[in-house]
Scaffold this active site. Structure first.
Site, PDB file in Angstrom:
ATOM      1  N   ASP A   1      36.579 -32.758 -25.682  1.00 53.15           N
ATOM      2  CA  ASP A   1      36.507 -31.539 -24.868  1.00 53.15           C
ATOM      3  C   ASP A   1      35.308 -31.564 -23.941  1.00 53.15           C
ATOM      4  O   ASP A   1      34.166 -31.495 -24.400  1.00 53.15           O
ATOM      5  CB  ASP A   1      36.370 -30.324 -25.786  1.00 53.15           C
TER       6      ASP A   1
ATOM      7  N   MET B   1      33.254 -29.550 -21.136  1.00 59.74           N
ATOM      8  CA  MET B   1      33.077 -28.177 -20.618  1.00 59.74           C
ATOM      9  C   MET B   1      31.893 -28.136 -19.665  1.00 59.74           C
ATOM     10  O   MET B   1      30.925 -28.874 -19.852  1.00 59.74           O
ATOM     11  CB  MET B   1      32.789 -27.217 -21.775  1.00 59.74           C
TER      12      MET B   1
ATOM     13  N   ASP C   1      46.339 -26.643 -28.973  1.00 62.45           N
ATOM     14  CA  ASP C   1      44.899 -26.781 -29.228  1.00 62.45           C
ATOM     15  C   ASP C   1      44.271 -25.417 -29.498  1.00 62.45           C
ATOM     16  O   ASP C   1      44.297 -24.538 -28.637  1.00 62.45           O
ATOM     17  CB  ASP C   1      44.282 -27.438 -27.975  1.00 62.45           C
TER      18      ASP C   1
ATOM     19  N   MET D   1      46.943 -23.894 -24.791  1.00 60.44           N
ATOM     20  CA  MET D   1      45.773 -23.395 -25.513  1.00 60.44           C
ATOM     21  C   MET D   1      46.207 -22.240 -26.414  1.00 60.44           C
ATOM     22  O   MET D   1      46.807 -21.276 -25.943  1.00 60.44           O
ATOM     23  CB  MET D   1      44.698 -22.898 -24.538  1.00 60.44           C
TER      24      MET D   1
ATOM     25  N   SER E   1      39.790 -33.014 -32.797  1.00 61.40           N
ATOM     26  CA  SER E   1      38.879 -32.661 -31.699  1.00 61.40           C
ATOM     27  C   SER E   1      37.428 -32.899 -32.099  1.00 61.40           C
ATOM     28  O   SER E   1      36.904 -32.257 -33.012  1.00 61.40           O
ATOM     29  CB  SER E   1      39.085 -31.197 -31.302  1.00 61.40           C
TER      30      SER E   1
ATOM     31  N   HIS F   1      40.692 -36.346 -29.534  1.00 59.17           N
ATOM     32  CA  HIS F   1      40.620 -35.316 -28.495  1.00 59.17           C
ATOM     33  C   HIS F   1      39.156 -35.055 -28.144  1.00 59.17           C
ATOM     34  O   HIS F   1      38.331 -34.835 -29.023  1.00 59.17           O
ATOM     35  CB  HIS F   1      41.284 -34.045 -29.045  1.00 59.17           C
TER      36      HIS F   1
ATOM     37  N   MET G   1      37.673 -28.849 -19.397  1.00 54.11           N
ATOM     38  CA  MET G   1      37.561 -27.408 -19.167  1.00 54.11           C
ATOM     39  C   MET G   1      36.461 -27.236 -18.133  1.00 54.11           C
ATOM     40  O   MET G   1      35.365 -26.751 -18.421  1.00 54.11           O
ATOM     41  CB  MET G   1      37.207 -26.707 -20.484  1.00 54.11           C
TER      42      MET G   1
ATOM     43  N   HIS H   1      40.189 -33.554 -22.630  1.00 52.22           N
ATOM     44  CA  HIS H   1      40.541 -32.189 -22.201  1.00 52.22           C
ATOM     45  C   HIS H   1      39.406 -31.638 -21.337  1.00 52.22           C
ATOM     46  O   HIS H   1      38.326 -31.345 -21.837  1.00 52.22           O
ATOM     47  CB  HIS H   1      40.750 -31.342 -23.475  1.00 52.22           C
TER      48      HIS H   1
HETATM   49  C1  DX5 Z   1      38.406 -25.288 -27.534  1.00 50.52           C
HETATM   50  C2  DX5 Z   1      38.718 -26.753 -27.543  1.00 50.52           C
HETATM   51  C3  DX5 Z   1      39.324 -27.263 -28.790  1.00 50.52           C
HETATM   52  C4  DX5 Z   1      38.506 -27.030 -30.049  1.00 50.52           C
HETATM   53  C5  DX5 Z   1      39.483 -26.618 -31.092  1.00 50.52           C
HETATM   54  O1  DX5 Z   1      38.186 -24.859 -26.253  1.00 50.52           O
HETATM   55  O2  DX5 Z   1      39.587 -27.103 -26.479  1.00 50.52           O
HETATM   56  O3  DX5 Z   1      39.741 -28.623 -28.691  1.00 50.52           O
HETATM   57  O4  DX5 Z   1      37.775 -28.135 -30.482  1.00 50.52           O
HETATM   58  O5  DX5 Z   1      38.805 -26.261 -32.225  1.00 50.52           O
HETATM   59  P1  DX5 Z   1      39.511 -25.650 -33.509  1.00 50.52           P
HETATM   60  O6  DX5 Z   1      40.554 -26.627 -33.965  1.00 50.52           O
HETATM   61  O7  DX5 Z   1      38.365 -25.497 -34.477  1.00 50.52           O
HETATM   62  O8  DX5 Z   1      40.107 -24.336 -33.086  1.00 50.52           O
HETATM   63 ZN    ZN Z   2      40.526 -29.134 -26.459  1.00 47.57          ZN
END
Ligand code: DX5
Ligand code: ZN
Length: 221
Positions: free
Chosen positions: A35, A37, A175, A137, A8, A33, A68, A66
């Site tokens: 993210d 947001m 994740d 998650m 990620s 990956h 969010m 991903h």
């Molecule tokens: C959190 C993200 C993850 C995040 C995971 O909301 O969706 O992808 O980067 O981070 P770690 O592996 O550090 O928990």
């Molecule tokens: Zn993620």
């Protein structure tokens, strides 16, 4: 079967993204990956399309994006244009999930549905044959470096059962809090794809950390 690894980018050094992506290119990572947001669906804001597009140009690994965000269906075309392989949308953010999944497929991408830690696996009963992946998650979404929620192991088992009984081909991705102690247990429970942010990017040798995750085997059946 070997476990797929999707590091990620959220935990990467944003001042040196090119080097981080080149490290991913040289590593055994299967996907990258990313993210996205919006500060509405989750209490944090990460990065958006300008970063996704820039990374897509230099990253040789398929992008596992991903979302969010509220209303992810409004960004399907834009995501497809970046060349992303997988678009993951949250069950909790989609009023018309079936339509959104169809639109993601029509745009030429694989479709993943993501569940928050408090959302039970059973809500997927009528959509499991239409999705390419379920992303569970294992932390509340929004931040890297959080503690793994132990109940996820039970959810993986329940999801595996649902996939098998429905004759679905969906992959299981997890994740949040995936590191040395949790990764082997997740692989053993039948997780196909491990997302890992801080454990990979904050390690002294991310290439070796990715290699160690790649060595994890899944159960045979
Ligand atoms: C959190 C993200 C993850 C995040 C995971 O909301 O969706 O992808 O980067 O981070 P770690 O592996 O550090 O928990
Ligand atoms: Zn993620």
């Amino acid at each position: 079967m070997k476990t797929l690894v999707s590091p990620s980018l959220l935990s990467a050094n944003f001042l040196d993204l090119r080097s981080e992506v080149e490290m991913i290119n040289q590593s055994e990572a299967d996907w990258l990956h990313m993210d996205i947001m919006d500060g509405v669906f989750v209490p944090n804001i990460s990065f958006g399309f300008p970063v996704l597009e820039a990374v897509a140009k230099v990253c040789k690994k398929p992008l596992d994006v991903h979302f969010m965000i509220a209303h992810p269906e409004e960004y399907i075309e834009l995501t497809a244009k970046t060349g992303a392989m997988m678009m993951n949308v949250h069950y909790e953010a989609c009023t018309h999930l079936h339509r959104t999944i169809q639109q993601i497929h029509a745009a030429g991408m694989k479709a993943g549905v993501t569940l928050n830690p408090s959302t039970p696996v059973c809500v997927l009963e009528d959509i499991i044959c239409d999705v390419d992946m379920v992303l569970l998650m294992s932390v509340n979404p929004g931040f890297g470096g959080q503690k793994f929620i132990e109940n996820t192991i039970k959810k993986v088992e329940r999801l595996r059962k649902l996939i098998k009984e429905s004759h679905s081909n969906a992959l299981i991705e997890v994740d949040g809090g995936v590191q040395a102690e949790t990764a082997p247990r997740l692989a053993k429970a039948g997780v196909n794809v491990l997302v890992s942010g801080s454990y990979v990017f904050k390690s002294t040798d991310p290439i070796s950390t990715i290699h160690a995750l790649k060595e994890l085997k899944q159960p045979e059946d």
